[in-house]
Design a protein around this motif. Structure first.
Motif, PDB file in Angstrom:
ATOM      1  N   TYR A  70       3.843   1.170  10.598  1.00 17.41           N
ATOM      2  CA  TYR A  70       3.451   0.098  11.417  1.00 17.41           C
ATOM      3  C   TYR A  70       4.775  -0.871  11.701  1.00 17.41           C
ATOM      4  N   ASP A  72      -4.192  -4.997   1.602  1.00 19.80           N
ATOM      5  CA  ASP A  72      -2.766  -5.028   1.084  1.00 19.80           C
ATOM      6  C   ASP A  72      -1.986  -5.937   2.268  1.00 19.80           C
ATOM      7  N   THR A 129       1.301   0.875  15.842  1.00 25.76           N
ATOM      8  CA  THR A 129       1.395   2.007  15.084  1.00 25.76           C
ATOM      9  C   THR A 129       2.167   3.178  15.562  1.00 25.76           C
ATOM     10  N   TRP A 159      -4.070  -5.745   5.810  1.00 25.07           N
ATOM     11  CA  TRP A 159      -4.525  -4.469   6.173  1.00 25.07           C
ATOM     12  C   TRP A 159      -5.617  -3.983   4.996  1.00 25.07           C
ATOM     13  N   ALA A 211      -3.325   1.142   5.118  1.00 27.76           N
ATOM     14  CA  ALA A 211      -1.960   0.794   4.770  1.00 27.76           C
ATOM     15  C   ALA A 211      -1.628   1.444   3.674  1.00 27.76           C
ATOM     16  N   SER A 212      -1.821   0.670   2.340  1.00 26.40           N
ATOM     17  CA  SER A 212      -1.199   1.068   0.960  1.00 26.40           C
ATOM     18  C   SER A 212       0.631   1.281   1.273  1.00 26.40           C
ATOM     19  N   PRO A 213       1.081   0.017   1.582  1.00 26.84           N
ATOM     20  CA  PRO A 213       2.499  -0.082   2.166  1.00 26.84           C
ATOM     21  C   PRO A 213       3.492   0.205   0.985  1.00 26.84           C
ATOM     22  N   THR A 254      -6.853  -1.625   2.647  1.00 22.70           N
ATOM     23  CA  THR A 254      -6.016  -0.483   2.013  1.00 22.70           C
ATOM     24  C   THR A 254      -6.032   0.891   2.463  1.00 22.70           C
ATOM     25  N   GLY A 273      -2.439   5.082   4.298  1.00 23.02           N
ATOM     26  CA  GLY A 273      -2.786   5.009   5.699  1.00 23.02           C
ATOM     27  C   GLY A 273      -1.994   6.013   6.410  1.00 23.02           C
ATOM     28  N   ARG A 308       1.921  10.970   4.113  1.00 24.23           N
ATOM     29  CA  ARG A 308       2.225   9.963   3.505  1.00 24.23           C
ATOM     30  C   ARG A 308       3.680   9.326   3.663  1.00 24.23           C
ATOM     31  N   CYS A 353       3.742   3.453   5.038  1.00 14.19           N
ATOM     32  CA  CYS A 353       2.304   3.351   4.528  1.00 14.19           C
ATOM     33  C   CYS A 353       1.806   4.768   3.857  1.00 14.19           C
ATOM     34  N   SER A 369       6.346  -6.093   0.841  1.00 24.58           N
ATOM     35  CA  SER A 369       5.117  -5.435   1.298  1.00 24.58           C
ATOM     36  C   SER A 369       4.435  -5.545  -0.200  1.00 24.58           C
TER      37      SER A 369
END
Length: 343
Positions: free
Chosen positions: A287, A226, A298, A258, A263-265, A260, A283, A306, A280, A218
């Motif tokens: 996922y 992302d 999801t 995705w 997500a922000s994985p 950002t 997000g 977070r 994530c 990721s």
């Protein structure tokens, strides 16, 4: 009109972001999966970052900002050691953790760089530094480490805010590295006697393999997309020239992207269902997605804030670390916690 477009390009972070903004085929809004059983394993943690299991099933957890390594057995956590060499600041600190045989490996931000050390669990304060020189900064420190099916240690690094370092194969920033358990460049690496395995990454914080041995990572985008990438040796994944997909044949495109905000994985794992699970941060969701990049669903949409990492536990459940004490979250009573999910 040209001036307006130029201003938009600048606001979005350059040509790569402009390309993504207008043409990127991102993952559509993933439907919620069937309800899962979600229970607390432990609560009261502070910005947990890494999670690994020992052969006896005991979990080891790192806390980024306290630099503590905790052991988790049953529903209790206790301090194993403090990595005094760590210098937590910004996104840096005590980050990834991995186990191999009777060794425990940790990735941490030190005074001048990011580095990797190892120790025996019964001698946690007798640490051996095996790799140094990974660029550090207030953000983009990478930090995930994991042993692959080949027994080698894989390391996700960030560009440490130096965008061009990701395309420089002489730099350790913005890379996935492949090392022997002793910390040397692994034999068979694509560029000879260098630890670099793949490059063109912005900030890799998730590494995982499926049952076939295929590798996935990721990656945090900048302003637009992302990524979930399938990693192959020697490939260039485009950053900073491309964020998301690209028409340039020199770059390997992600299997899924995705926005950002969705997500922000950070951490990923391949679950017992054969899908990639992706935790994530911004997000605030988890996922699951097929290894071909299709069929995203999801879990935990916003219920726990977070999410930093997800890992497959020995009993077939999935463990998830929340990250609401990392300076960007809104901690609830009992945060941070480890969640146990069964499907």
């Amino acid at each position: 009109m040209v001036t307006v477009v130029a201003l938009v390009v600048a606001a979005l972070g350059g040509v790569a972001a402009w390309r993504g903004w207008f043409s990127e085929p991102s993952v559509p809004s993933a439907p919620d999966a069937a309800p899962a059983s979600v229970t607390d394993v432990v609560t009261g943690l502070r910005a947990p970052w890494g999670l690994a299991f020992q052969p006896d099933g005991t979990a080891l957890v790192t806390e980024r900002d306290t630099a503590k390594i905790l052991t988790v057995q049953g529903n209790s956590a206790r301090e194993l050691t403090v990595v005094d060499e760590a210098a937590p600041a910004g996104e840096g600190g005590l980050l990834g953790i991995a186990t191999a045989g009777d060794w425990v490996y940790v990735y941490y931000t030190a005074a001048g760089d990011n580095r990797i050390a190892r120790f025996h669990p019964d001698q946690p304060d007798a640490r051996e530094t095996i790799f140094t020189g990974i660029p550090k900064a207030g953000n983009h420190n990478g930090g995930r480490i994991a042993f692959g099916p080949d027994g080698m240690l894989y390391v996700g690094t960030g560009d440490a805010g130096e965008r061009d370092a990701a395309q420089d194969r002489g730099s350790l920033g913005g890379k996935i590295l492949r090392l022997t358990p002793e910390g040397a460049p692994a034999p068979g690496n694509p560029f000879g006697a260098t630890p670099v395995y793949s490059y063109g990454h912005r900030n890799v914080q998730g590494l995982a393999w499926d049952a076939s041995g295929a590798m996935f990572a990721s990656e945090f985008g900048q302003n637009t997309y992302d990524e979930l990438n399938r990693i192959e040796p020697g490939r260039n994944y485009g950053w900073p020239e491309a964020e998301g997909t690209s028409t340039d044949p020199a770059f390997t495109n992600p299997i899924a992207t995705w926005r950002t905000a969705d997500a922000s994985p950070s951490g990923i794992a391949v679950g017992p269902d054969g899908k990639v699970w992706m935790a994530c941060l911004r997000g605030e969701r988890l996922y699951t997605i097929g290894t071909d990049g299709a069929g995203a669903q999801t879990l935990l949409r916003g219920e726990h804030g977070r999410l930093r990492h997800v890992a497959a536990a020995p009993d077939g459940s999935m463990w998830v670390l929340t990250s609401n004490h990392d300076g960007r979250g809104d901690p609830a009573p009992g945060d941070d916690r480890i969640l146990r999910i069964t499907l």
